[in-house]
Scaffold this motif. Structure first.
Motif, PDB file in Angstrom:
ATOM      1  N   ARG A 141       0.830  -1.206   0.000  1.00  0.00           N
ATOM      2  CA  ARG A 141       0.000   0.000   0.000  1.00  0.00           C
ATOM      3  C   ARG A 141       0.863   1.254   0.000  1.00  0.00           C
ATOM      4  N   ALA A 142       1.962   1.229   0.769  1.00  0.00           N
ATOM      5  CA  ALA A 142       2.855   2.390   0.794  1.00  0.00           C
ATOM      6  C   ALA A 142       3.488   2.605  -0.582  1.00  0.00           C
ATOM      7  N   ALA A 143       3.899   1.504  -1.212  1.00  0.00           N
ATOM      8  CA  ALA A 143       4.499   1.618  -2.541  1.00  0.00           C
ATOM      9  C   ALA A 143       3.483   2.130  -3.561  1.00  0.00           C
ATOM     10  N   GLU A 144       2.239   1.672  -3.438  1.00  0.00           N
ATOM     11  CA  GLU A 144       1.196   2.132  -4.361  1.00  0.00           C
ATOM     12  C   GLU A 144       0.937   3.625  -4.189  1.00  0.00           C
ATOM     13  N   ARG A 145       0.895   4.077  -2.911  1.00  0.00           N
ATOM     14  CA  ARG A 145       0.704   5.520  -2.680  1.00  0.00           C
ATOM     15  C   ARG A 145       1.857   6.317  -3.265  1.00  0.00           C
ATOM     16  N   GLN A 146       3.083   5.796  -3.089  1.00  0.00           N
ATOM     17  CA  GLN A 146       4.240   6.498  -3.626  1.00  0.00           C
ATOM     18  C   GLN A 146       4.199   6.543  -5.141  1.00  0.00           C
ATOM     19  N   ARG A 147       3.797   5.430  -5.753  1.00  0.00           N
ATOM     20  CA  ARG A 147       3.707   5.418  -7.220  1.00  0.00           C
ATOM     21  C   ARG A 147       2.630   6.374  -7.721  1.00  0.00           C
ATOM     22  N   GLU A 148       1.518   6.446  -6.976  1.00  0.00           N
ATOM     23  CA  GLU A 148       0.464   7.377  -7.372  1.00  0.00           C
ATOM     24  C   GLU A 148       0.955   8.817  -7.309  1.00  0.00           C
ATOM     25  N   LEU A 149       1.693   9.132  -6.248  1.00  0.00           N
ATOM     26  CA  LEU A 149       2.255  10.482  -6.139  1.00  0.00           C
ATOM     27  C   LEU A 149       3.221  10.756  -7.283  1.00  0.00           C
ATOM     28  N   GLU A 150       4.055   9.759  -7.583  1.00  0.00           N
ATOM     29  CA  GLU A 150       5.006   9.930  -8.677  1.00  0.00           C
ATOM     30  C   GLU A 150       4.294  10.077 -10.014  1.00  0.00           C
ATOM     31  N   GLU A 151       3.218   9.310 -10.196  1.00  0.00           N
ATOM     32  CA  GLU A 151       2.466   9.414 -11.447  1.00  0.00           C
ATOM     33  C   GLU A 151       1.851  10.805 -11.601  1.00  0.00           C
ATOM     34  N   ARG A 152       1.254  11.314 -10.496  1.00  0.00           N
ATOM     35  CA  ARG A 152       0.657  12.648 -10.570  1.00  0.00           C
ATOM     36  C   ARG A 152       1.729  13.713 -10.825  1.00  0.00           C
ATOM     37  N   SER A 153       2.875  13.559 -10.145  1.00  0.00           N
ATOM     38  CA  SER A 153       3.957  14.521 -10.339  1.00  0.00           C
ATOM     39  C   SER A 153       4.474  14.457 -11.770  1.00  0.00           C
ATOM     40  N   ALA A 154       4.622  13.217 -12.296  1.00  0.00           N
ATOM     41  CA  ALA A 154       5.109  13.071 -13.672  1.00  0.00           C
ATOM     42  C   ALA A 154       4.112  13.664 -14.666  1.00  0.00           C
ATOM     43  N   ALA A 155       2.806  13.450 -14.405  1.00  0.00           N
ATOM     44  CA  ALA A 155       1.793  13.993 -15.306  1.00  0.00           C
ATOM     45  C   ALA A 155       1.827  15.520 -15.300  1.00  0.00           C
ATOM     46  N   ALA A 156       2.000  16.103 -14.097  1.00  0.00           N
ATOM     47  CA  ALA A 156       2.075  17.565 -14.005  1.00  0.00           C
ATOM     48  C   ALA A 156       3.309  18.096 -14.741  1.00  0.00           C
ATOM     49  N   LYS A 157       4.432  17.391 -14.570  1.00  0.00           N
ATOM     50  CA  LYS A 157       5.655  17.810 -15.255  1.00  0.00           C
ATOM     51  C   LYS A 157       5.514  17.674 -16.768  1.00  0.00           C
ATOM     52  N   GLN A 158       4.862  16.605 -17.196  1.00  0.00           N
ATOM     53  CA  GLN A 158       4.658  16.416 -18.635  1.00  0.00           C
ATOM     54  C   GLN A 158       3.766  17.519 -19.206  1.00  0.00           C
ATOM     55  N   GLU A 159       2.719  17.874 -18.449  1.00  0.00           N
ATOM     56  CA  GLU A 159       1.832  18.937 -18.906  1.00  0.00           C
ATOM     57  C   GLU A 159       2.574  20.262 -18.993  1.00  0.00           C
ATOM     58  N   GLN A 160       3.393  20.533 -17.965  1.00  0.00           N
ATOM     59  CA  GLN A 160       4.170  21.766 -17.971  1.00  0.00           C
ATOM     60  C   GLN A 160       5.166  21.778 -19.123  1.00  0.00           C
ATOM     61  N   ALA A 161       5.833  20.630 -19.337  1.00  0.00           N
ATOM     62  CA  ALA A 161       6.788  20.541 -20.436  1.00  0.00           C
ATOM     63  C   ALA A 161       6.089  20.716 -21.778  1.00  0.00           C
ATOM     64  N   SER A 162       4.864  20.133 -21.884  1.00  0.00           N
ATOM     65  CA  SER A 162       4.111  20.259 -23.132  1.00  0.00           C
ATOM     66  C   SER A 162       3.748  21.723 -23.404  1.00  0.00           C
ATOM     67  N   GLN A 163       3.325  22.431 -22.352  1.00  0.00           N
ATOM     68  CA  GLN A 163       3.006  23.843 -22.513  1.00  0.00           C
ATOM     69  C   GLN A 163       4.246  24.654 -22.904  1.00  0.00           C
ATOM     70  N   GLN A 164       5.371  24.328 -22.280  1.00  0.00           N
ATOM     71  CA  GLN A 164       6.611  25.030 -22.616  1.00  0.00           C
ATOM     72  C   GLN A 164       7.028  24.764 -24.056  1.00  0.00           C
ATOM     73  N   ARG A 165       6.880  23.501 -24.499  1.00  0.00           N
ATOM     74  CA  ARG A 165       7.219  23.187 -25.888  1.00  0.00           C
ATOM     75  C   ARG A 165       6.295  23.925 -26.853  1.00  0.00           C
ATOM     76  N   ALA A 166       4.994  23.950 -26.487  1.00  0.00           N
ATOM     77  CA  ALA A 166       4.051  24.652 -27.368  1.00  0.00           C
ATOM     78  C   ALA A 166       4.397  26.140 -27.458  1.00  0.00           C
ATOM     79  N   LYS A 167       4.753  26.727 -26.316  1.00  0.00           N
ATOM     80  CA  LYS A 167       5.135  28.142 -26.321  1.00  0.00           C
ATOM     81  C   LYS A 167       6.414  28.368 -27.122  1.00  0.00           C
ATOM     82  N   ALA A 168       7.388  27.458 -26.921  1.00  0.00           N
ATOM     83  CA  ALA A 168       8.652  27.594 -27.656  1.00  0.00           C
ATOM     84  C   ALA A 168       8.422  27.463 -29.160  1.00  0.00           C
ATOM     85  N   GLN A 169       7.549  26.516 -29.524  1.00  0.00           N
ATOM     86  CA  GLN A 169       7.248  26.340 -30.946  1.00  0.00           C
ATOM     87  C   GLN A 169       6.544  27.576 -31.520  1.00  0.00           C
TER      88      GLN A 169
END
Length: 210
Positions: free
Chosen positions: A87-115
């Protein structure tokens, strides 16, 4: 990128469901072993009253039951600890997934702006160049530079996707290893219990006289 994140999430959910089924089966096995131990003790306890040394027979039967129940309890405690860690590992993975998704969204916005910024600069450069003659060499150089930029962007995107795929494969390999280790442990435990349940030659009742 979004498709890779979706695949990773699906794999994670499948692993969680498999882990829950595995722990549920393990608990059912422990409960069944405990019922068998209690049933065996009841049978041995009843049989003791047909022997001469009733007290010693009952003590031995109780000792065997305590040993089996104690081993099952250790397995149950280990299973509880395993579930807490999962359960602890699952919670950690969920946090990592949400963090990765947020970073991907931010990176996508930055790429779109750069383009968009790059496109605007290129349009301004094209408008400026259109106002004066441009040599063939300059046009070729500008086209080559633009093509090189496009290749670099494509290579960066491909590398990021490859890294994510390797990370997901590593998670799957680690999970499968844990499952294999758990299965081997269960098999060894069941073998030990089965060996303890085999009656020794000295415990067998003497043959009846003809």
């Amino acid at each position: 990128m979004k498709r890779l994140a979706l695949v990773t999430t699906v794999l994670l959910l499948a692993a969680q469901a498999h882990a829950q089924l595995d722990t549920g089966a393990e608990r059912a096995r422990i409960a069944a072993e405990r019922r068998k131990a209690e049933q065996l003790f009841a049978e041995e306890h009843k049989a003791c009253y047909a022997k001469f040394a009733v007290t010693d027979c009952v003590k031995e039967a109780k000792a065997r039951r305590r040993e089996v129940i104690a081993d099952l309890r250790r397995q149950e405690i280990a299973l509880n600890d395993k579930e807490r860690k999962q359960r602890a590992a699952e919670r950690q993975r969920e946090l990592e997934e949400r963090s990765a998704a947020a970073k991907q969204e931010q990176a996508s916005q930055q790429r779109a702006k750069a383009q968009a910024d790059q496109k605007a600069r290129e349009e301004r450069a094209a408008d400026k160049a259109a106002k004066k003659p441009e040599s063939a060499g300059a046009r070729q150089q500008r086209a080559a530079e633009q093509e090189n930029r496009i290749r670099q962007r494509e290579a960066g995107a491909a590398k990021a996707q490859q890294d994510k795929a390797q990370e997901a494969a590593a998670h799957r390999a680690e999970y499968e290893k844990r499952q294999k280790d758990a299965q081997e442990h269960r098999a060894q435990t069941q073998k030990r219990i089965a060996q303890r349940k085999k009656p020794a030659a000295s415990d067998l009742p003497p043959p009846k006289a003809p």
